[in-house]
Design a protein around this motif. Structure first.
Motif, PDB file in Angstrom:
ATOM      1  N   GLY A 175       0.501  -1.169   0.182  1.00  0.00           N
ATOM      2  CA  GLY A 175      -0.130  -0.095   0.136  1.00  0.00           C
ATOM      3  C   GLY A 175       0.889   1.333  -0.080  1.00  0.00           C
ATOM      4  O   GLY A 175       0.707   2.219   0.615  1.00  0.00           O
ATOM      5  N   GLY A 176       2.100   1.120  -0.307  1.00  0.00           N
ATOM      6  CA  GLY A 176       2.972   2.307  -1.007  1.00  0.00           C
ATOM      7  C   GLY A 176       4.184   2.464   0.091  1.00  0.00           C
ATOM      8  O   GLY A 176       4.287   3.494   0.178  1.00  0.00           O
ATOM      9  N   ASP A 177       3.849   1.933   1.254  1.00  0.00           N
ATOM     10  CA  ASP A 177       4.955   1.692   2.345  1.00  0.00           C
ATOM     11  C   ASP A 177       6.124   1.430   1.919  1.00  0.00           C
ATOM     12  O   ASP A 177       7.434   2.705   2.453  1.00  0.00           O
ATOM     13  CB  ASP A 177       4.535   0.952   3.601  1.00  0.00           C
ATOM     14  N   VAL A 178       6.339   0.545   1.151  1.00  0.00           N
ATOM     15  CA  VAL A 178       7.734   0.493   0.605  1.00  0.00           C
ATOM     16  C   VAL A 178       8.188   0.555  -0.769  1.00  0.00           C
ATOM     17  O   VAL A 178       7.064   0.330  -1.950  1.00  0.00           O
ATOM     18  CB  VAL A 178       8.102  -1.440   1.273  1.00  0.00           C
ATOM     19  N   SER A 179       8.919   1.394  -1.000  1.00  0.00           N
ATOM     20  CA  SER A 179       9.061   1.518  -2.411  1.00  0.00           C
ATOM     21  C   SER A 179      10.940   1.099  -2.602  1.00  0.00           C
ATOM     22  O   SER A 179      11.484   0.942  -1.664  1.00  0.00           O
ATOM     23  CB  SER A 179       9.658   3.041  -2.625  1.00  0.00           C
ATOM     24  N   VAL A 180      10.953   0.962  -3.872  1.00  0.00           N
ATOM     25  CA  VAL A 180      12.819   0.287  -4.788  1.00  0.00           C
ATOM     26  C   VAL A 180      13.049   1.431  -4.991  1.00  0.00           C
ATOM     27  O   VAL A 180      12.786   1.244  -6.013  1.00  0.00           O
ATOM     28  CB  VAL A 180      12.097  -1.132  -4.483  1.00  0.00           C
ATOM     29  N   ASP A 181      14.334   1.724  -4.499  1.00  0.00           N
ATOM     30  CA  ASP A 181      14.807   2.363  -6.192  1.00  0.00           C
ATOM     31  C   ASP A 181      16.564   1.528  -6.378  1.00  0.00           C
ATOM     32  O   ASP A 181      16.841   0.660  -5.385  1.00  0.00           O
ATOM     33  CB  ASP A 181      15.896   3.705  -5.179  1.00  0.00           C
ATOM     34  N   LEU A 182      15.900   1.403  -7.778  1.00  0.00           N
ATOM     35  CA  LEU A 182      17.291   0.432  -8.921  1.00  0.00           C
ATOM     36  C   LEU A 182      18.136   1.347  -8.793  1.00  0.00           C
ATOM     37  O   LEU A 182      18.196   2.640  -9.903  1.00  0.00           O
ATOM     38  CB  LEU A 182      16.503   0.506 -10.163  1.00  0.00           C
ATOM     39  N   PHE A 183      19.210   0.498  -8.873  1.00  0.00           N
ATOM     40  CA  PHE A 183      20.927   1.089  -9.179  1.00  0.00           C
ATOM     41  C   PHE A 183      21.059   0.450 -10.930  1.00  0.00           C
ATOM     42  O   PHE A 183      22.108  -0.388  -9.925  1.00  0.00           O
ATOM     43  CB  PHE A 183      21.249   1.764  -7.970  1.00  0.00           C
ATOM     44  N   PRO A 184      21.313   0.605 -11.971  1.00  0.00           N
ATOM     45  CA  PRO A 184      22.001  -0.469 -13.006  1.00  0.00           C
ATOM     46  C   PRO A 184      22.715  -0.044 -13.042  1.00  0.00           C
ATOM     47  O   PRO A 184      23.630   1.002 -12.821  1.00  0.00           O
ATOM     48  CB  PRO A 184      20.948   0.529 -14.184  1.00  0.00           C
ATOM     49  N   ASN A 185      23.372  -0.675 -12.981  1.00  0.00           N
ATOM     50  CA  ASN A 185      25.210  -0.782 -14.334  1.00  0.00           C
ATOM     51  C   ASN A 185      26.599  -0.499 -14.010  1.00  0.00           C
ATOM     52  O   ASN A 185      26.734  -0.304 -13.426  1.00  0.00           O
ATOM     53  CB  ASN A 185      24.614   0.581 -15.156  1.00  0.00           C
ATOM     54  N   GLY A 186      25.302  -1.645 -12.219  1.00  0.00           N
ATOM     55  CA  GLY A 186      26.724  -2.071 -11.145  1.00  0.00           C
ATOM     56  C   GLY A 186      27.340  -0.272 -10.697  1.00  0.00           C
ATOM     57  O   GLY A 186      27.831  -0.256 -10.496  1.00  0.00           O
ATOM     58  N   GLN A 187      26.585   0.578 -10.747  1.00  0.00           N
ATOM     59  CA  GLN A 187      26.863   1.381 -10.076  1.00  0.00           C
ATOM     60  C   GLN A 187      27.062   1.000  -8.092  1.00  0.00           C
ATOM     61  O   GLN A 187      27.450   2.106  -7.339  1.00  0.00           O
ATOM     62  CB  GLN A 187      25.485   2.437  -9.981  1.00  0.00           C
ATOM     63  N   LEU A 188      26.331   0.162  -7.544  1.00  0.00           N
ATOM     64  CA  LEU A 188      26.901   0.485  -6.243  1.00  0.00           C
ATOM     65  C   LEU A 188      27.969  -0.731  -6.536  1.00  0.00           C
ATOM     66  O   LEU A 188      27.846  -2.260  -4.958  1.00  0.00           O
ATOM     67  CB  LEU A 188      25.327  -0.542  -5.969  1.00  0.00           C
ATOM     68  N   GLY A 189      28.590  -1.524  -7.204  1.00  0.00           N
ATOM     69  CA  GLY A 189      29.998  -2.147  -6.789  1.00  0.00           C
ATOM     70  C   GLY A 189      29.749  -3.164  -7.940  1.00  0.00           C
ATOM     71  O   GLY A 189      28.490  -2.986  -8.683  1.00  0.00           O
ATOM     72  N   SER A 190      30.422  -3.887  -7.982  1.00  0.00           N
ATOM     73  CA  SER A 190      30.688  -5.196  -9.037  1.00  0.00           C
ATOM     74  C   SER A 190      30.056  -6.109  -8.831  1.00  0.00           C
ATOM     75  O   SER A 190      28.992  -6.309  -7.323  1.00  0.00           O
ATOM     76  CB  SER A 190      32.259  -6.372  -8.994  1.00  0.00           C
ATOM     77  N   GLU A 191      28.892  -7.337  -9.378  1.00  0.00           N
ATOM     78  CA  GLU A 191      28.207  -8.152  -8.421  1.00  0.00           C
ATOM     79  C   GLU A 191      28.895  -8.852  -7.741  1.00  0.00           C
ATOM     80  O   GLU A 191      27.948  -9.021  -7.104  1.00  0.00           O
ATOM     81  CB  GLU A 191      27.519  -9.493 -10.321  1.00  0.00           C
ATOM     82  N   GLN A 192      30.355  -9.400  -7.239  1.00  0.00           N
ATOM     83  CA  GLN A 192      30.267 -10.321  -7.191  1.00  0.00           C
ATOM     84  C   GLN A 192      30.533  -9.287  -5.069  1.00  0.00           C
ATOM     85  O   GLN A 192      29.725  -9.822  -4.025  1.00  0.00           O
ATOM     86  CB  GLN A 192      31.420 -10.868  -6.477  1.00  0.00           C
ATOM     87  N   ASP A 193      30.554  -8.047  -5.245  1.00  0.00           N
ATOM     88  CA  ASP A 193      30.339  -6.579  -4.344  1.00  0.00           C
ATOM     89  C   ASP A 193      29.649  -7.063  -3.728  1.00  0.00           C
ATOM     90  O   ASP A 193      28.668  -7.014  -2.883  1.00  0.00           O
ATOM     91  CB  ASP A 193      31.210  -5.684  -4.895  1.00  0.00           C
ATOM     92  N   THR A 194      27.930  -7.048  -3.868  1.00  0.00           N
ATOM     93  CA  THR A 194      26.919  -6.225  -3.922  1.00  0.00           C
ATOM     94  C   THR A 194      26.647  -7.987  -3.276  1.00  0.00           C
ATOM     95  O   THR A 194      25.945  -7.994  -2.276  1.00  0.00           O
ATOM     96  CB  THR A 194      26.068  -6.798  -4.919  1.00  0.00           C
ATOM     97  N   VAL A 195      26.957  -9.706  -3.388  1.00  0.00           N
ATOM     98  CA  VAL A 195      27.056  -9.978  -2.498  1.00  0.00           C
ATOM     99  C   VAL A 195      27.284  -9.800  -0.890  1.00  0.00           C
ATOM    100  O   VAL A 195      26.395  -9.911   0.252  1.00  0.00           O
ATOM    101  CB  VAL A 195      27.374 -11.250  -3.106  1.00  0.00           C
ATOM    102  N   ASN A 196      28.727  -9.617  -1.173  1.00  0.00           N
ATOM    103  CA  ASN A 196      29.226  -9.422   0.473  1.00  0.00           C
ATOM    104  C   ASN A 196      28.597  -7.607   1.020  1.00  0.00           C
ATOM    105  O   ASN A 196      28.146  -7.903   2.617  1.00  0.00           O
ATOM    106  CB  ASN A 196      30.605  -8.165   0.891  1.00  0.00           C
TER     107      ASN A 196
END
Ligand code: MLT
Length: 305
Positions: free
Chosen positions: A27-48
């Motif tokens: 009901g709008g309480d939760v929203s998710v922001d997307l950060f494409p293109n590895g902006q938040l680090g390499s895929e393996q870094d995101t697991v850590n």
């Protein structure tokens, strides 16, 4: 939510669908922001980072979670999964559930759902590649994943393991000549700008788990956990339909609009298959024993290894 790929591919579709569903369910309480293109680090870094609670969600390729949760490797052994149906059978059955449990235990992250991206196709900038011998002299980028490194070694080449976030630049600068990824990913990442040839092979089927740090998941109320699980399952179902609806058109576009040349593997891919499946026994220990592979093959209606 971190996405390793650029906007426009299966990861982004998964992320957008999950975000929309979770917003509706809460009901709008939760929203998710997307950060494409590895902006938040390499895929393996995101697991850590997800495991340490520095990041809530990530969609990444299965091959980039295997180093943290080795039993998942049963789904990335060459030529085990051959089609979208196979991918769905394994992820949505008992084996998939076991992967969820093992990944919480081994990596501290929970696989909530799966995006399906299609077979990984070999691309390169030099020449048509139909047989493993045609790879001679080419430098191929692979993910930092032992199974995939070993598959290329079985074909007689020493690949160059590089993070996904560094791959486009490495191709563009000629540090590497080729790589492999599904048609949808090749398109989303605009690899057609730096690669001319595609081999229509299918040695690994790419799936992209949507993960959440287990600490984050456990901090949610039961009701919120339910929203998350339902949204992820619906997004998974959508991802499957999305792949079936998009892949052929994208393949055609890569040829007709972007000038890529597609080469069929020689002899129905026999040499590729024989050499790559010879590495299976090297990974029995890491996937939890040969019986685990046989279980997966049986679920797909195939003979034991
Ligand atoms: C990789 O090649 O590292 C990944 O499969 C790329 C992806 O996440 O699409």
């Amino acid at each position: 939510m971190a996405l390793g790929d650029a906007a426009g591919g299966t990861q982004h579709e998964m992320g957008q669908t999950f975000a929309k569903l979770i917003e509706e369910k809460s009901g709008g309480d939760v929203s998710v922001d997307l950060f494409p293109n590895g902006q938040l680090g390499s895929e393996q870094d995101t697991v850590n980072n997800a495991s340490m609670g520095l990041l809530d969600l990530s969609v990444l390729a299965i091959n980039n979670i295997t180093p943290f949760s080795p039993t998942v490797g049963v789904m990335t052994l060459p030529y085990v999964i051959q089609s979208p149906e196979d991918a769905r059978t394994l992820t949505q059955g008992e084996i998939g559930q076991e992967m969820v449990d093992n990944t919480i235990r081994d990596a501290g992250v929970r696989i909530l759902g799966w995006a399906y991206s299609g077979c990984r196709r070999l691309t390169n900038s030099a020449r048509p590649v139909a047989s493993p011998e045609d790879l001679d002299g080419l430098v191929i980028r692979v993910p930092k994943n032992e199974i995939m490194i070993s598959a290329y070694q079985s074909w007689g080449v020493n690949p160059n393991p590089l993070a996904w976030s560094e791959t486009f630049t490495a191709l563009q600068q000629g540090v590497v000549d080729g790589q492999d990824n599904p048609y949808i990913t090749i398109d989303a990442m605009k690899f057609y700008e730096v690669q001319d040839h595609v081999t229509d092979s299918c040695y690994v089927f790419s799936m992209e788990p949507l993960i959440m740090g287990e600490g984050m998941f456990q901090s949610l109320s039961e009701e919120q956990q339910q929203w998350v699980l339902e949204a992820a399952q619906e997004a998974t179902d959508h991802s499957y339909e999305y792949l079936l609806a998009q892949e052929d058109a994208i393949k055609t576009r890569l040829v007709e609009e972007h000038g890529m040349e597609i080469t069929e593997p020689a002899d129905g891919e026999q040499a590729w298959i024989e050499q790559a499946t010879s590495i299976w026994p090297d990974f029995y220990d890491s996937i939890g024993g040969k019986a685990k592979l046989d279980e997966a093959l049986a679920a797909l209606g195939r003979e034991p290894a």
